[in-house]
Design an enzyme around this catalytic site. Structure first.
Site, short mmCIF file in Angstrom:
data_model
loop_
_atom_site.label_atom_id
_atom_site.label_comp_id
_atom_site.label_asym_id
_atom_site.label_seq_id
_atom_site.Cartn_x
_atom_site.Cartn_y
_atom_site.Cartn_z
N ASP A 188 -2.86 0.23 -1.43
CA ASP A 188 -4.16 0.85 -1.62
C ASP A 188 -5.10 -0.15 -2.28
O ASP A 188 -4.72 -0.81 -3.26
CB ASP A 188 -4.02 2.10 -2.50
CG ASP A 188 -5.30 2.89 -2.59
OD1 ASP A 188 -5.58 3.66 -1.66
OD2 ASP A 188 -6.02 2.74 -3.60
N GLU A 222 -8.64 3.74 2.41
CA GLU A 222 -8.33 2.36 2.03
C GLU A 222 -6.84 2.14 1.82
O GLU A 222 -6.43 1.23 1.13
CB GLU A 222 -9.12 1.95 0.78
CG GLU A 222 -8.76 2.69 -0.48
CD GLU A 222 -9.52 3.99 -0.69
OE1 GLU A 222 -9.44 4.52 -1.79
OE2 GLU A 222 -10.19 4.50 0.24
#
Length: 174
Positions: free
Chosen positions: A52, A95
């Site tokens: 992430d 993301e």
């Protein structure tokens, strides 16, 4: 022949994330099931990691979505370049990326994840002469015992949240 090529192109497009050009979640599900079956059969080490981008919302807010999109593309490409031919990357959402490292011993998987983190941290991303610092948090785990893909993914996700809650920019194994 042209129709077959067209169908093949359509299938590839269906499995790719349009922004980052890495595989998407549908492709991840297919590949994860395939690698899981191989792991069950041969019992070779099989690592799953969730990656992430740290503080990504701030990148979008401070520099705009265009820079955020550029960062996603660069991070995806960087992760891909750090992997072996047998490894797999997919954009999981937002993301987050998931990577599969089949048949990777302890040294190999540790080296790959550390290289991803280090390489992303060193990316020379700039916007209007201002450096945009990008780091990632990584949660990783191994398949073991009677594991199936769902609990392994959940375990890696828990490790990711431990990494984020412990200050980000780190790798946590669970």
């Amino acid at each position: 022949m042209d129709q077959r090529r067209h169908v093949g192109d359509q299938e590839r497009k269906r499995l790719l994330d349009p922004l980052t050009r890495v595989y998407n979640r549908a492709a991840l599900n297919d590949r994860l099931e395939h690698e899981f079956r191989l792991w069950k059969k041969y019992q070779r080490p099989f690592c799953l990691a969730v990656i992430d981008i740290d503080h990504f919302k701030q990148v979008n807010q401070q520099f705009g979505y265009e820079v955020g999109d550029k960062a996603l593309k660069i991070v995806a490409r960087t992760i891909y370049q750090c992997l072996r031919d047998t490894d797999f990357i997919a954009r999981f959402g937002g993301e987050e990326f998931v990577i599969l490292l089949p048949d990777a011993n302890d040294d190999t998987r540790t080296e790959i994840l550390a290289n991803i983190s280090h390489t992303i941290r060193k990316l020379p991303l700039k916007f209007k002469n201002e450096r945009v610092a990008i780091t990632v948090s990584i949660g990783a785990t191994l398949f073991s015992g009677q594991d199936t893909p769902t609990p392994v993914l959940e375990r890696a996700d828990q490790a990711l949240y431990q990494a984020k809650n412990s200050g980000r920019n780190q790798i946590i194994w669970c």
